[in-house]
Design an enzyme around this catalytic site. Structure first.
Site, PDB file in Angstrom:
ATOM      1  N   THR A 248     -13.036  -6.108   6.145  1.00 14.68           N
ATOM      2  CA  THR A 248     -12.629  -6.419   7.524  1.00 14.68           C
ATOM      3  C   THR A 248     -12.618  -5.182   8.422  1.00 14.68           C
ATOM      4  O   THR A 248     -12.495  -5.292   9.639  1.00 14.68           O
ATOM      5  CB  THR A 248     -11.229  -7.063   7.526  1.00 14.68           C
ATOM      6  OG1 THR A 248     -10.399  -6.339   6.623  1.00 14.68           O
ATOM      7  CG2 THR A 248     -11.290  -8.498   7.112  1.00 14.68           C
TER       8      THR A 248
ATOM      9  N   ARG B  37      -3.242  -9.567  12.500  1.00 22.55           N
ATOM     10  CA  ARG B  37      -2.397  -8.782  13.393  1.00 22.55           C
ATOM     11  C   ARG B  37      -1.660  -9.708  14.355  1.00 22.55           C
ATOM     12  O   ARG B  37      -2.299 -10.380  15.177  1.00 22.55           O
ATOM     13  CB  ARG B  37      -3.249  -7.793  14.215  1.00 22.55           C
ATOM     14  CG  ARG B  37      -3.835  -6.639  13.396  1.00 22.55           C
ATOM     15  CD  ARG B  37      -2.733  -5.702  12.921  1.00 22.55           C
ATOM     16  NE  ARG B  37      -3.213  -4.580  12.130  1.00 22.55           N
ATOM     17  CZ  ARG B  37      -3.336  -4.570  10.800  1.00 22.55           C
ATOM     18  NH1 ARG B  37      -3.048  -5.643  10.094  1.00 22.55           N
ATOM     19  NH2 ARG B  37      -3.730  -3.474  10.164  1.00 22.55           N
TER      20      ARG B  37
ATOM     21  N   ASP C 137       0.838  -1.199   0.000  1.00 27.18           N
ATOM     22  CA  ASP C 137       0.000   0.000   0.000  1.00 27.18           C
ATOM     23  C   ASP C 137       0.874   1.250   0.000  1.00 27.18           C
ATOM     24  O   ASP C 137       1.018   1.936   1.014  1.00 27.18           O
ATOM     25  CB  ASP C 137      -0.956  -0.036   1.207  1.00 27.18           C
ATOM     26  CG  ASP C 137      -1.967  -1.155   1.070  1.00 27.18           C
ATOM     27  OD1 ASP C 137      -2.330  -1.496  -0.077  1.00 27.18           O
ATOM     28  OD2 ASP C 137      -2.408  -1.708   2.093  1.00 27.18           O
TER      29      ASP C 137
ATOM     30  N   LYS D 270       0.441  -8.097  -2.730  1.00 27.76           N
ATOM     31  CA  LYS D 270      -0.871  -7.570  -3.090  1.00 27.76           C
ATOM     32  C   LYS D 270      -0.728  -6.129  -3.564  1.00 27.76           C
ATOM     33  O   LYS D 270      -0.149  -5.295  -2.881  1.00 27.76           O
ATOM     34  CB  LYS D 270      -1.808  -7.607  -1.888  1.00 27.76           C
ATOM     35  CG  LYS D 270      -3.217  -7.167  -2.233  1.00 27.76           C
ATOM     36  CD  LYS D 270      -4.133  -7.285  -1.037  1.00 27.76           C
ATOM     37  CE  LYS D 270      -4.141  -6.062  -0.171  1.00 27.76           C
ATOM     38  NZ  LYS D 270      -4.749  -4.863  -0.766  1.00 27.76           N
TER      39      LYS D 270
ATOM     40  N   ASP E  46      -5.627  -6.444  -6.221  1.00 22.00           N
ATOM     41  CA  ASP E  46      -6.797  -6.236  -5.356  1.00 22.00           C
ATOM     42  C   ASP E  46      -7.497  -4.927  -5.727  1.00 22.00           C
ATOM     43  O   ASP E  46      -7.387  -3.938  -5.014  1.00 22.00           O
ATOM     44  CB  ASP E  46      -6.284  -6.202  -3.902  1.00 22.00           C
ATOM     45  CG  ASP E  46      -7.376  -5.949  -2.883  1.00 22.00           C
ATOM     46  OD1 ASP E  46      -8.534  -6.307  -3.139  1.00 22.00           O
ATOM     47  OD2 ASP E  46      -7.046  -5.390  -1.814  1.00 22.00           O
ATOM     48  N   LEU E  47      -8.225  -4.942  -6.848  1.00 22.21           N
ATOM     49  CA  LEU E  47      -8.896  -3.708  -7.283  1.00 22.21           C
ATOM     50  C   LEU E  47     -10.390  -3.719  -6.957  1.00 22.21           C
ATOM     51  O   LEU E  47     -11.079  -2.730  -7.221  1.00 22.21           O
ATOM     52  CB  LEU E  47      -8.635  -3.456  -8.772  1.00 22.21           C
ATOM     53  CG  LEU E  47      -7.156  -3.216  -9.104  1.00 22.21           C
ATOM     54  CD1 LEU E  47      -6.971  -2.944 -10.598  1.00 22.21           C
ATOM     55  CD2 LEU E  47      -6.566  -2.068  -8.295  1.00 22.21           C
ATOM     56  N   LYS E  48     -10.891  -4.830  -6.431  1.00 17.14           N
ATOM     57  CA  LYS E  48     -12.272  -4.902  -5.908  1.00 17.14           C
ATOM     58  C   LYS E  48     -13.297  -4.295  -6.852  1.00 17.14           C
ATOM     59  O   LYS E  48     -13.999  -3.334  -6.505  1.00 17.14           O
ATOM     60  CB  LYS E  48     -12.358  -4.189  -4.561  1.00 17.14           C
ATOM     61  CG  LYS E  48     -11.453  -4.739  -3.473  1.00 17.14           C
ATOM     62  CD  LYS E  48     -11.757  -4.037  -2.149  1.00 17.14           C
ATOM     63  CE  LYS E  48     -10.939  -4.541  -0.991  1.00 17.14           C
ATOM     64  NZ  LYS E  48      -9.517  -4.182  -1.029  1.00 17.14           N
TER      65      LYS E  48
ATOM     66  N   GLY F  32      -0.413  -6.053   5.787  1.00 20.30           N
ATOM     67  CA  GLY F  32       0.107  -4.779   5.306  1.00 20.30           C
ATOM     68  C   GLY F  32       0.960  -4.093   6.334  1.00 20.30           C
ATOM     69  O   GLY F  32       2.163  -4.354   6.470  1.00 20.30           O
ATOM     70  N   ARG F  33       0.337  -3.218   7.127  1.00 16.40           N
ATOM     71  CA  ARG F  33       1.093  -2.373   8.057  1.00 16.40           C
ATOM     72  C   ARG F  33       1.973  -3.112   9.050  1.00 16.40           C
ATOM     73  O   ARG F  33       3.076  -2.630   9.346  1.00 16.40           O
ATOM     74  CB  ARG F  33       0.129  -1.391   8.751  1.00 16.40           C
ATOM     75  CG  ARG F  33      -0.284  -0.257   7.825  1.00 16.40           C
ATOM     76  CD  ARG F  33      -1.531   0.432   8.258  1.00 16.40           C
ATOM     77  NE  ARG F  33      -2.700  -0.427   8.080  1.00 16.40           N
ATOM     78  CZ  ARG F  33      -3.959  -0.001   8.200  1.00 16.40           C
ATOM     79  NH1 ARG F  33      -4.199   1.256   8.480  1.00 16.40           N
ATOM     80  NH2 ARG F  33      -4.961  -0.837   8.019  1.00 16.40           N
TER      81      ARG F  33
ATOM     82  N   HIS G  96     -16.573  -3.393  -8.754  1.00 17.94           N
ATOM     83  CA  HIS G  96     -17.977  -3.387  -8.331  1.00 17.94           C
ATOM     84  C   HIS G  96     -18.753  -2.495  -9.300  1.00 17.94           C
ATOM     85  O   HIS G  96     -18.702  -1.268  -9.205  1.00 17.94           O
ATOM     86  CB  HIS G  96     -18.073  -2.839  -6.900  1.00 17.94           C
ATOM     87  CG  HIS G  96     -19.411  -3.048  -6.269  1.00 17.94           C
ATOM     88  ND1 HIS G  96     -19.660  -2.799  -4.956  1.00 17.94           N
ATOM     89  CD2 HIS G  96     -20.577  -3.502  -6.782  1.00 17.94           C
ATOM     90  CE1 HIS G  96     -20.928  -3.092  -4.671  1.00 17.94           C
ATOM     91  NE2 HIS G  96     -21.498  -3.513  -5.786  1.00 17.94           N
ATOM     92  N   ASP G  97     -19.470  -3.113 -10.243  1.00 18.31           N
ATOM     93  CA  ASP G  97     -20.211  -2.355 -11.254  1.00 18.31           C
ATOM     94  C   ASP G  97     -21.193  -3.326 -11.897  1.00 18.31           C
ATOM     95  O   ASP G  97     -21.346  -4.456 -11.417  1.00 18.31           O
ATOM     96  CB  ASP G  97     -19.217  -1.763 -12.282  1.00 18.31           C
ATOM     97  CG  ASP G  97     -19.733  -0.465 -12.910  1.00 18.31           C
ATOM     98  OD1 ASP G  97     -20.911  -0.440 -13.317  1.00 18.31           O
ATOM     99  OD2 ASP G  97     -18.960   0.511 -12.997  1.00 18.31           O
TER     100      ASP G  97
END
Ligand code: C5P
Length: 239
Positions: free
Chosen positions: A125, A186, A12, A34, A61-63, A215-216, A65-66
């Site tokens: 999430t 986590r 990210d 990712k 990961d572009l998700k 990620g983080r 939705h259309d």
């Protein structure tokens, strides 16, 4: 330490320079990355080319939705990049998911290329109970996640993205041959940030997750390589 293909590190970032820095730092310890909207919208396809040159697996990961036609054609456009996993929002509905999966498979066959796995995001999430009620939803989050996972399977998709807290219920409802990719991971003691429905790496795998998106906890660690290796070590204990 050898990479564990079940660990997907989230890139990210806004720039390819930041990506290169992290990928070099993590070296052999991470084999799956990712690429989400933050990076893809600013750096574009070059980031996929770079990761492929490094022999990394890619979850794009572009998700999407259309409406069904737009999502299906959008995915066919993305297929040329060579990602291993692409995704859509399950809340786009059965027809959208089925059209997307069918058209993607047909396009891969026509072009003679390997079809990427196509998976569906169930409920983000980061969504907590207040967000959920604010959307006017009456049922439990878990109930809706399982409903969407079953719908995705029926539509011919290869798996879902869900919270590790819902992985066990999805596994039970959708059987063994189904990808369950879980963000919201986590390690004990790590900052939760904006996530809500979280679990540790070991708990996520025990619940039936096939892949963990982190990620983080890796990217923002003082020593990202040590952080990824600690996660892999915890994952190996579940094998
Ligand atoms: O930094 P963190 O580990 O929270 O990053 C999680 C990653 O997984 C982010 O890139 C986020 O966009 C993604 N994601 C998520 N929840 C979903 C789907 C994807 O957190 N349901």
């Amino acid at each position: 330490m050898q990479a564990d293909d079940r660990l997907i590190a989230a890139l990210d970032f806004h720039t390819i320079e930041d990506v290169e820095k992290l990928v070099e730092t993590l070296g052999d310890s991470v084999s799956y990355y990712k690429v989400g909207m933050e990076l893809f919208y600013s750096a574009g396809p070059q980031v996929i080319t770079y990761l492929k040159r490094q022999n990394k697996n890619i979850f794009l990961d572009l998700k999407l939705h259309d409406i069904p036609n737009t999502v299906a054609e959008g995915l066919c456009s993305l297929m040329g990049l060579g990602a291993d996993i692409v995704n859509v929002h399950a809340s786009g509905g059965f027809t959208m998911m089925k059209t997307a999966a069918e058209r993607l498979h047909a396009a891969a066959e026509a072009r003679g290329v390997r079809c990427p796995k196509i998976i569906a995001v169930t409920i983000l999430t980061s969504i907590n109970e207040d967000d959920w009620r604010g959307l006017g939803m009456q049922c439990e989050i878990r109930e809706q996640v399982v409903r969407l996972a079953k719908l995705a399977k029926e539509a011919g998709l290869d798996g879902v993205v869900a919270s590790p807290q819902e992985a066990a219920a999805i596994r039970k409802a959708c059987g063994t041959d189904f990808l369950i990719i879980t963000p919201g991971v986590r390690p004990a003691g790590a900052a939760i940030n904006d996530q809500s429905r979280i679990a540790t790496p070991a708990a996520a795998l025990k619940n039936g997750a096939t892949h963990l998106v982190v990620g983080r906890p890796i990217r923002a660690a003082d020593d990202p390589r040590a952080a990824s290796e600690a996660i892999i070590k915890e994952m190996e204990s579940v094998k």
